[in-house]
Motif scaffolding. Structure first.
Motif, PDB file in Angstrom:
ATOM      1  N   LEU A  52     -12.572 -69.835  34.615  1.00 56.51           N
ATOM      2  CA  LEU A  52     -13.148 -70.989  33.945  1.00 56.51           C
ATOM      3  C   LEU A  52     -13.023 -70.861  32.425  1.00 56.51           C
ATOM      4  N   ALA A  53     -13.322 -69.661  31.924  1.00 61.29           N
ATOM      5  CA  ALA A  53     -13.263 -69.449  30.473  1.00 61.29           C
ATOM      6  C   ALA A  53     -11.843 -69.606  29.964  1.00 61.29           C
ATOM      7  N   GLU A  54     -10.869 -69.247  30.818  1.00 63.69           N
ATOM      8  CA  GLU A  54      -9.475 -69.374  30.405  1.00 63.69           C
ATOM      9  C   GLU A  54      -9.044 -70.823  30.350  1.00 63.69           C
ATOM     10  N   MET A  55      -9.606 -71.645  31.244  1.00 61.78           N
ATOM     11  CA  MET A  55      -9.136 -73.026  31.259  1.00 61.78           C
ATOM     12  C   MET A  55      -9.955 -73.962  30.385  1.00 61.78           C
ATOM     13  N   THR A  56     -11.011 -73.469  29.791  1.00 58.84           N
ATOM     14  CA  THR A  56     -11.755 -74.318  28.859  1.00 58.84           C
ATOM     15  C   THR A  56     -11.321 -73.985  27.441  1.00 58.84           C
ATOM     16  N   PRO A  57     -11.412 -74.982  26.558  1.00 55.16           N
ATOM     17  CA  PRO A  57     -10.936 -74.759  25.200  1.00 55.16           C
ATOM     18  C   PRO A  57     -11.752 -73.712  24.466  1.00 55.16           C
ATOM     19  N   GLY A  58     -11.124 -73.113  23.462  1.00 63.90           N
ATOM     20  CA  GLY A  58     -11.835 -72.196  22.579  1.00 63.90           C
ATOM     21  C   GLY A  58     -11.619 -70.739  22.924  1.00 63.90           C
ATOM     22  N   PRO A  59     -12.173 -69.864  22.095  1.00 61.49           N
ATOM     23  CA  PRO A  59     -11.995 -68.429  22.284  1.00 61.49           C
ATOM     24  C   PRO A  59     -12.589 -67.964  23.616  1.00 61.49           C
ATOM     25  N   LEU A  60     -11.830 -67.131  24.317  1.00 63.05           N
ATOM     26  CA  LEU A  60     -12.232 -66.609  25.617  1.00 63.05           C
ATOM     27  C   LEU A  60     -13.580 -65.908  25.564  1.00 63.05           C
ATOM     28  N   ILE A  61     -13.765 -65.122  24.524  1.00 64.16           N
ATOM     29  CA  ILE A  61     -14.954 -64.296  24.415  1.00 64.16           C
ATOM     30  C   ILE A  61     -16.191 -65.187  24.206  1.00 64.16           C
ATOM     31  N   VAL A  62     -16.023 -66.266  23.440  1.00 72.59           N
ATOM     32  CA  VAL A  62     -17.126 -67.208  23.218  1.00 72.59           C
ATOM     33  C   VAL A  62     -17.451 -67.932  24.521  1.00 72.59           C
ATOM     34  N   ASN A  63     -16.414 -68.375  25.220  1.00 70.85           N
ATOM     35  CA  ASN A  63     -16.629 -69.085  26.480  1.00 70.85           C
ATOM     36  C   ASN A  63     -17.375 -68.231  27.498  1.00 70.85           C
ATOM     37  N   VAL A 163      -0.262 -77.320  20.465  1.00 74.90           N
ATOM     38  CA  VAL A 163      -1.122 -77.747  21.572  1.00 74.90           C
ATOM     39  C   VAL A 163      -0.386 -78.703  22.514  1.00 74.90           C
TER      40      VAL A 163
ATOM     41  N   GLY B   9     -10.487 -75.545  17.764  1.00 81.70           N
ATOM     42  CA  GLY B   9     -11.333 -74.945  18.792  1.00 81.70           C
ATOM     43  C   GLY B   9     -11.319 -75.760  20.068  1.00 81.70           C
ATOM     44  N   THR B  12      -7.470 -75.607  21.891  1.00 87.57           N
ATOM     45  CA  THR B  12      -6.732 -74.384  22.156  1.00 87.57           C
ATOM     46  C   THR B  12      -7.261 -73.690  23.400  1.00 87.57           C
ATOM     47  N   MET B  86     -18.480 -75.407  27.479  1.00 90.24           N
ATOM     48  CA  MET B  86     -18.846 -74.376  28.440  1.00 90.24           C
ATOM     49  C   MET B  86     -20.206 -74.681  29.060  1.00 90.24           C
ATOM     50  N   MET B 106      -3.671 -75.754  35.280  1.00 96.05           N
ATOM     51  CA  MET B 106      -4.025 -74.579  34.500  1.00 96.05           C
ATOM     52  C   MET B 106      -2.959 -73.504  34.561  1.00 96.05           C
TER      53      MET B 106
END
Lengths: 177, 189
Positions: A52-63, A163, B9, B12, B86, B106
């Motif tokens: 999920l974190a990979e497919m949502t926008p933004g930094p992985l660690i933040v997600n 993008v 943000g 990406t 998120m 994805m």
């Protein structure tokens, strides 16, 4: 009531200080913290969170931090986890910048930490290509998409927004995979 | 500025290194707010520090552009879209993650992100590799990481300890031999 927030903060502070080389590297650290040490999520749940974190926008660690924080303690939890995971690095950067400025004003030469670390940064980046590529490029179709995307990025001479290439890759995935 | 980082943000995927070429496009290619050299220096520092590469980069770009307020703007712009999406997903959309169509999209996007990361590294390498020495120093560090699984912190520390004296001496030499004018412009960077 305070304890879950405190535990979240401590866990993600720990992750932040040892997380290196971007999201992918941080994932194994977060898994260790969240699955092994705390037992907040099962392994399967954790894998779903990372997808999920990979497919949502933004930094992985933040997600990842936001999601786990939210799961455990709602919106305040997500804010606590995200702040904890981001602040140490930013404080460290501020401190380093102040230190560098101080040293610079003392001598005539510039302290160029950024030049000294270049080889290590390059090595870390190459490792990131390998570890991300190994997960993303798994068969002929994905290899084709990746090769085409890279060709477009290199040939377009910086005129195509990166993008757009990723969105095109996703659309290609809908038809090819 | 907030809009630029917010957009980056928001748009990406894949995090970390995949954000580097996007910010390069926005700040160096498209808006010319930063020079190639500026950006390379920022990326070097952002990667050498633990934490999220993308957020570190945003922080430093903001700092260079508009000082403390700039760095706060950039970090918030970068983090707000991902935190909000998120939370929304965690609360309402977690069920759709395993929808086959979403999965296919994805996977295709992830392959393109791999290309995007490679492109970002290429942009960095083209600007950072100024001499054979950089290549010669990178090779053993990369081998150490790849074959021995050395910790990234160890790589950065080695580079600092071994490479530091060389860079230091070079900078000193440059300051001693360069004309006052160029010294001044260097300080003004």
């Amino acid at each position: 009531m305070i304890i879950p927030y405190l535990e979240l903060a401590i866990s993600f502070l720990r992750v932040s200080l040892s997380a290196y080389g971007g999201g992918i590297a941080a994932i194994s650290l977060i898994r260790h913290e969240v699955v092994v040490i705390r037992g907040w999520l099962s392994v399967e749940e954790f894998i779903r969170v990372v997808t999920l974190a990979e497919m949502t926008p933004g930094p992985l660690i933040v997600n990842t931090a936001t999601f786990i924080g939210f799961r455990l303690a709602g919106v305040p939890g997500s804010l606590v986890a995200t702040t904890a995971v981001l602040s140490p690095a930013l404080l460290l950067l501020t401190a380093l910048m102040l230190a560098a400025r101080r040293l610079e004003s003392r001598g005539q030469f510039r302290v160029r930490i950024q030049d000294a670390v270049k080889p290590a940064v390059l090595a870390l980046m190459l490792m990131a290509i390998i570890s991300f590529g190994r997960n993303a490029v798994t068969n002929l179709s994905t290899a084709l998409i990746a090769a085409l995307a890279l060709a477009v990025l290199l040939v377009s001479r910086r005129k195509v927004h990166p993008v757009l290439v990723v969105i095109a890759g996703g659309i290609a995935g809908l038809f090819l995979l | 500025m907030f809009v630029v980082f917010f957009r980056t943000g928001l748009l990406t995927f894949g995090g970390g290194y995949s954000i580097l070429p996007v910010l390069h496009y926005e700040l160096v290619d498209s808006r010319r707010w930063l020079s190639e050299q500026n950006y390379t220096d920022i990326v070097s520092k952002a990667t050498a520090i633990p934490g999220a590469v993308s957020v570190n980069t945003a922080f430093l770009c903001g700092r260079v552009l508009r000082g403390k307020k700039g760095s706060a703007t950039a970090v918030l712009g970068m983090a707000i879209p991902s935190v909000t999406t998120m939370i929304l997903i965690a609360a309402y959309l977690f069920e759709y993650v395993h929808h086959p169509g979403v999965q296919r999209f994805m996977k295709g996007a992830a392959a393109a992100v791999a290309a995007q990361i490679t492109y970002g590294v290429w942009l960095y390498a083209r600007s950072a590799v100024r001499s054979v020495w950089v290549v010669l120093a990178t090779a053993p560090l990369f081998a150490g990481a790849f074959f021995l699984g050395l910790h990234p912190l160890l790589l950065v520390a080695t580079a600092l300890v071994v490479g530091g004296p060389f860079v230091y001496r070079k900078a000193k030499l440059k300051a001693a031999t360069s004309s006052p004018e160029s010294e001044y412009s260097e300080l003004m960077e």
